[in-house]
Design a protein around this motif. Structure first.
Motif, PDB file in Angstrom:
ATOM      1  N   PRO A  27     -31.335  -1.395 -26.144  1.00  0.00           N
ATOM      2  CA  PRO A  27     -32.568  -1.796 -25.457  1.00  0.00           C
ATOM      3  C   PRO A  27     -33.116  -0.664 -24.608  1.00  0.00           C
ATOM      4  CG  PRO A  27     -30.622  -2.798 -24.430  1.00  0.00           C
ATOM      5  CD  PRO A  27     -30.158  -2.172 -25.704  1.00  0.00           C
ATOM      6  N   GLN A  28     -34.448  -0.542 -24.585  1.00  0.00           N
ATOM      7  CA  GLN A  28     -35.055   0.533 -23.816  1.00  0.00           C
ATOM      8  C   GLN A  28     -34.864   0.294 -22.319  1.00  0.00           C
ATOM      9  OE1 GLN A  28     -39.058   1.341 -24.916  1.00  0.00           O
ATOM     10  NE2 GLN A  28     -39.357   2.948 -23.408  1.00  0.00           N
ATOM     11  N   GLN A  29     -34.468   1.348 -21.617  1.00  0.00           N
ATOM     12  CA  GLN A  29     -34.216   1.229 -20.190  1.00  0.00           C
ATOM     13  C   GLN A  29     -35.534   1.103 -19.430  1.00  0.00           C
ATOM     14  OE1 GLN A  29     -31.244   0.955 -18.691  1.00  0.00           O
ATOM     15  NE2 GLN A  29     -30.232   1.065 -20.678  1.00  0.00           N
ATOM     16  N   PRO A  30     -35.612   0.165 -18.502  1.00  0.00           N
ATOM     17  CA  PRO A  30     -36.851   0.040 -17.725  1.00  0.00           C
ATOM     18  C   PRO A  30     -37.031   1.234 -16.796  1.00  0.00           C
ATOM     19  CG  PRO A  30     -35.128  -1.370 -16.808  1.00  0.00           C
ATOM     20  CD  PRO A  30     -34.583  -0.804 -18.097  1.00  0.00           C
ATOM     21  N   LYS A  31     -38.284   1.549 -16.511  1.00  0.00           N
ATOM     22  CA  LYS A  31     -38.552   2.656 -15.604  1.00  0.00           C
ATOM     23  C   LYS A  31     -38.145   2.263 -14.184  1.00  0.00           C
ATOM     24  CE  LYS A  31     -42.076   6.037 -14.374  1.00  0.00           C
ATOM     25  NZ  LYS A  31     -43.473   6.495 -14.600  1.00  0.00           N
ATOM     26  N   ILE A  32     -37.417   3.165 -13.519  1.00  0.00           N
ATOM     27  CA  ILE A  32     -36.904   2.889 -12.175  1.00  0.00           C
ATOM     28  C   ILE A  32     -37.811   3.570 -11.148  1.00  0.00           C
ATOM     29  CG2 ILE A  32     -34.936   3.194 -10.610  1.00  0.00           C
ATOM     30  CD1 ILE A  32     -33.140   3.230 -13.082  1.00  0.00           C
ATOM     31  N   THR A  33     -38.219   2.830 -10.151  1.00  0.00           N
ATOM     32  CA  THR A  33     -39.060   3.402  -9.100  1.00  0.00           C
ATOM     33  C   THR A  33     -38.187   4.167  -8.107  1.00  0.00           C
ATOM     34  OG1 THR A  33     -38.887   1.472  -7.645  1.00  0.00           O
ATOM     35  CG2 THR A  33     -40.625   1.440  -9.322  1.00  0.00           C
ATOM     36  N   ILE A  34     -38.812   5.017  -7.327  1.00  0.00           N
ATOM     37  CA  ILE A  34     -38.055   5.797  -6.358  1.00  0.00           C
ATOM     38  C   ILE A  34     -37.491   4.897  -5.257  1.00  0.00           C
ATOM     39  CG2 ILE A  34     -40.031   6.362  -4.855  1.00  0.00           C
ATOM     40  CD1 ILE A  34     -38.753   9.232  -4.705  1.00  0.00           C
ATOM     41  N   THR A  35     -38.185   3.812  -4.957  1.00  0.00           N
ATOM     42  CA  THR A  35     -37.681   2.853  -3.968  1.00  0.00           C
ATOM     43  C   THR A  35     -36.402   2.192  -4.466  1.00  0.00           C
ATOM     44  OG1 THR A  35     -39.943   2.403  -3.230  1.00  0.00           O
ATOM     45  CG2 THR A  35     -38.257   0.799  -2.606  1.00  0.00           C
ATOM     46  N   GLU A  36     -36.381   1.837  -5.758  1.00  0.00           N
ATOM     47  CA  GLU A  36     -35.180   1.237  -6.333  1.00  0.00           C
ATOM     48  C   GLU A  36     -34.029   2.244  -6.353  1.00  0.00           C
ATOM     49  OE1 GLU A  36     -37.174  -1.959  -9.486  1.00  0.00           O
ATOM     50  OE2 GLU A  36     -36.922   0.154 -10.060  1.00  0.00           O
ATOM     51  N   ALA A  37     -34.340   3.519  -6.620  1.00  0.00           N
ATOM     52  CA  ALA A  37     -33.307   4.551  -6.633  1.00  0.00           C
ATOM     53  C   ALA A  37     -32.685   4.715  -5.252  1.00  0.00           C
ATOM     54  CB  ALA A  37     -33.898   5.875  -7.115  1.00  0.00           C
ATOM     55  N   ILE A  38     -33.514   4.728  -4.216  1.00  0.00           N
ATOM     56  CA  ILE A  38     -33.008   4.847  -2.840  1.00  0.00           C
ATOM     57  C   ILE A  38     -32.142   3.641  -2.485  1.00  0.00           C
ATOM     58  CG2 ILE A  38     -33.697   4.864  -0.404  1.00  0.00           C
ATOM     59  CD1 ILE A  38     -36.128   6.524  -1.261  1.00  0.00           C
ATOM     60  N   SER A  39     -32.570   2.460  -2.913  1.00  0.00           N
ATOM     61  CA  SER A  39     -31.787   1.248  -2.654  1.00  0.00           C
ATOM     62  C   SER A  39     -30.428   1.322  -3.342  1.00  0.00           C
ATOM     63  CB  SER A  39     -32.565   0.018  -3.150  1.00  0.00           C
ATOM     64  OG  SER A  39     -31.807  -1.163  -2.987  1.00  0.00           O
ATOM     65  N   SER A  40     -30.396   1.888  -4.548  1.00  0.00           N
ATOM     66  CA  SER A  40     -29.129   2.022  -5.275  1.00  0.00           C
ATOM     67  C   SER A  40     -28.180   2.972  -4.557  1.00  0.00           C
ATOM     68  CB  SER A  40     -29.398   2.525  -6.700  1.00  0.00           C
ATOM     69  OG  SER A  40     -30.171   1.591  -7.431  1.00  0.00           O
ATOM     70  N   VAL A  41     -28.718   4.046  -3.989  1.00  0.00           N
ATOM     71  CA  VAL A  41     -27.888   4.989  -3.231  1.00  0.00           C
ATOM     72  C   VAL A  41     -27.310   4.301  -2.002  1.00  0.00           C
ATOM     73  CG1 VAL A  41     -27.897   7.126  -1.878  1.00  0.00           C
ATOM     74  CG2 VAL A  41     -29.103   7.023  -4.059  1.00  0.00           C
ATOM     75  N   GLN A  42     -28.106   3.485  -1.350  1.00  0.00           N
ATOM     76  CA  GLN A  42     -27.632   2.760  -0.159  1.00  0.00           C
ATOM     77  C   GLN A  42     -26.523   1.780  -0.525  1.00  0.00           C
ATOM     78  OE1 GLN A  42     -31.323   1.102   1.223  1.00  0.00           O
ATOM     79  NE2 GLN A  42     -31.895   2.953   2.386  1.00  0.00           N
ATOM     80  N   LYS A  43     -26.666   1.120  -1.685  1.00  0.00           N
ATOM     81  CA  LYS A  43     -25.623   0.202  -2.149  1.00  0.00           C
ATOM     82  C   LYS A  43     -24.346   0.974  -2.470  1.00  0.00           C
ATOM     83  CE  LYS A  43     -28.693  -3.310  -4.140  1.00  0.00           C
ATOM     84  NZ  LYS A  43     -29.140  -3.972  -5.401  1.00  0.00           N
ATOM     85  N   LEU A  44     -24.494   2.135  -3.112  1.00  0.00           N
ATOM     86  CA  LEU A  44     -23.332   2.954  -3.448  1.00  0.00           C
ATOM     87  C   LEU A  44     -22.635   3.443  -2.184  1.00  0.00           C
ATOM     88  CD1 LEU A  44     -21.595   4.320  -5.573  1.00  0.00           C
ATOM     89  CD2 LEU A  44     -23.251   6.193  -5.673  1.00  0.00           C
ATOM     90  N   ARG A  45     -23.436   3.820  -1.176  1.00  0.00           N
ATOM     91  CA  ARG A  45     -22.855   4.266   0.094  1.00  0.00           C
ATOM     92  C   ARG A  45     -22.042   3.138   0.742  1.00  0.00           C
ATOM     93  NH1 ARG A  45     -24.378   8.556   3.036  1.00  0.00           N
ATOM     94  NH2 ARG A  45     -26.415   8.693   2.032  1.00  0.00           N
ATOM     95  N   TRP A  46     -22.586   1.925   0.684  1.00  0.00           N
ATOM     96  CA  TRP A  46     -21.884   0.779   1.264  1.00  0.00           C
ATOM     97  C   TRP A  46     -20.597   0.490   0.495  1.00  0.00           C
ATOM     98  CZ3 TRP A  46     -20.939  -1.883   5.332  1.00  0.00           C
ATOM     99  CH2 TRP A  46     -20.331  -3.131   5.232  1.00  0.00           C
TER     100      TRP A  46
END
Length: 453
Positions: free
Chosen positions: A391-410
């Motif tokens: 399946p084609q990967q959906p385009k990720i916004t920069i806001t979603e990318a920052i949120s993912s980094v915050q989740k990874l940090r936690w």
């Protein structure tokens, strides 16, 4: 000197001769005359005669000295490396080549084929396959690697696939390495020279000169003019014992790549999800990650090749071809879950694609096409060819990318014994994303300000 009456035949024969000569394959005058007749036929010349007179004029025009070939000598050249030849190269040629260079400035470049779709349960089906075409050819990537003798520098790999615009690379503007494509997923003369022309100015900017050791495959024959790179050719048919990348470095990369693939499979099995095949984007990411994970201790491969003396390297470095116990454990878990035959081991999985063809021997029609247009067979396969139907990967916004980094940090903060370097890398990613989002917010305001003036 008089120009050739059949100039295009002359050019085609000389292009073929250059390729044969670069491989140290000796040819007789009769062989050249037969090849000339074949090429003339392809070009549509029915009246051309490859006479002795034509051969003499051809030889004089190009300064070719033809030698008689003894059958024993020919067989010796074609049947593998002779120990005397290897010893002679060690005693004479390599000493001259490396005399003016430190281990930091001596590099080896070589290509390897990778079946990026290969799963453990399919190892037996592809083991020893040369992959000259068909469905398996669509699963091949060819990777150009280059590293120095001290192990302090590994250049970014060049990966060649069949499709120039695979579906998985849509909206992708940055990759961890360069990606190119042609119809066979092979290294061609054009691609190799393009790579050289990228490396040469980098060496000039760094104010250094390097020695680059390569084999004489068809892609390495005709080189561009280089200012900061001296090219040294390894003796033909001896690369199995003289090429450092072939003596453990590429093997280590493949072991790391397939270890990462085993981890992905285990994650799918543990989450009870269907096992998906790998697409080109995932393969590029894993190959690059595996390459950058190859340790500096691979300098032992340069010692094994006899290029770097033993005293210049740490004698306590570990063997680069051994797999850690944890990898063997992963293999056994995946092998049981995916019904891999008992006679197939992790080493078989790693080396299953070692015999893939990675560069093309020029056929008569391609010699002529290159002579007429200056092109090599670099046409790409059809769009999306060889890709898994993921399946084609959906385009990720920069806001979603920052949120993912915050989740990874936690998540990391809940783990025990996380190295400081991991947090440092995460901070680097976080900083890059914040600069991007800040720039995104600032640019429209500047534009709006200028428009009001």
């Amino acid at each position: 000197m008089r120009n050739a009456l059949y100039d295009d035949i002359d050019k085609a024969v000389f292009a073929w001769f250059q390729e044969i000569h670069a491989k140290n394959i000796l040819v007789t005058g009769s062989v050249i005359r037969k090849k000339a007749l074949n090429l003339a036929n392809v070009l549509g010349y029915d009246n051309f005669q490859a006479s002795v007179g034509w051969l003499n004029r051809f030889r004089d025009r190009h300064g070719i000295a033809l030698k008689a070939v003894c059958r024993d000598d020919s067989d010796r050249l074609m049947n593998g490396p002779g120990i005397d030849r290897v010893n002679e190269w060690h005693a004479r040629e390599i000493i001259k080549l490396i005399a003016d260079y430190s281990p930091d400035d001596i590099f080896n470049a070589d290509e390897a084929g990778v079946f990026f779709h290969l799963l453990p349960q399919h190892t037996l089906a592809v083991r020893g396959d040369h992959c000259r075409g068909g469905k398996k050819a669509k699963q091949q990537l060819t990777v150009l690697f280059c590293c120095n003798a001290s192990g302090t520098e590994k250049m970014g790999p060049l990966i060649v696939g069949r499709s120039a615009n695979p579906h998985c690379l849509r909206n992708v503007h940055s990759l961890p390495c360069d990606y190119r494509a042609n119809q066979w997923a092979w290294i061609t003369q054009n691609l190799f020279n393009e790579w050289l022309m990228q490396v040469d100015p980098r060496m000039k900017q760094a104010e250094c000169r390097i020695l680059l050791l390569i084999d004489n495959c068809s892609a390495h024959i005709v080189l561009p003019r280089l200012e900061r790179i001296q090219v040294g050719y390894l003796p033909s048919n001896c690369t199995a014992v003289l090429q450092p990348l072939n003596l453990g470095i590429i093997h280590t990369m493949k072991a790391l790549y397939r270890t990462h693939l085993l981890m992905q499979i285990l994650l799918k099995l543990n989450s009870h999800k269907d096992q998906e095949t790998v697409d080109i984007k995932q393969a590029i990411d894993m190959i690059a990650a595996a390459w950058w994970s190859v340790k500096q201790s691979t300098v032992k491969c340069w010692q094994k090749a006899g290029i770097i003396p033993m005293q210049l390297a740490d004698s306590d470095t570990a063997a680069v071809t051994s797999e850690p116990d944890i990898t063997i454990e992963k293999w056994h878990s995946v092998a049981i879950a995916t019904c891999v035959p008992d006679e197939i081991h992790f080493q078989d999985f790693v080396t299953a694609d070692d015999d893939l063809i990675i560069s093309q021997e020029l056929r008569d029609t391609e010699v002529i096409r290159g002579m007429e247009t200056g092109e090599s067979p670099d046409e790409t396969g059809s769009e999306g060819e060889g890709e898994a139907s993921l399946p084609q990967q959906p385009k990720i916004t920069i806001t979603e990318a920052i949120s993912s980094v915050q989740k990874l940090r936690w998540f990391l903060s809940t783990c025990v014994g996380v190295p400081d370097a991991v947090f440092g890398q995460l901070n680097g990613i976080d900083g890059y994303l914040m600069r991007r989002v800040t720039q995104t917010l600032v640019d429209p305001k500047i534009t709006d300000f200028l428009q009001t003036k």
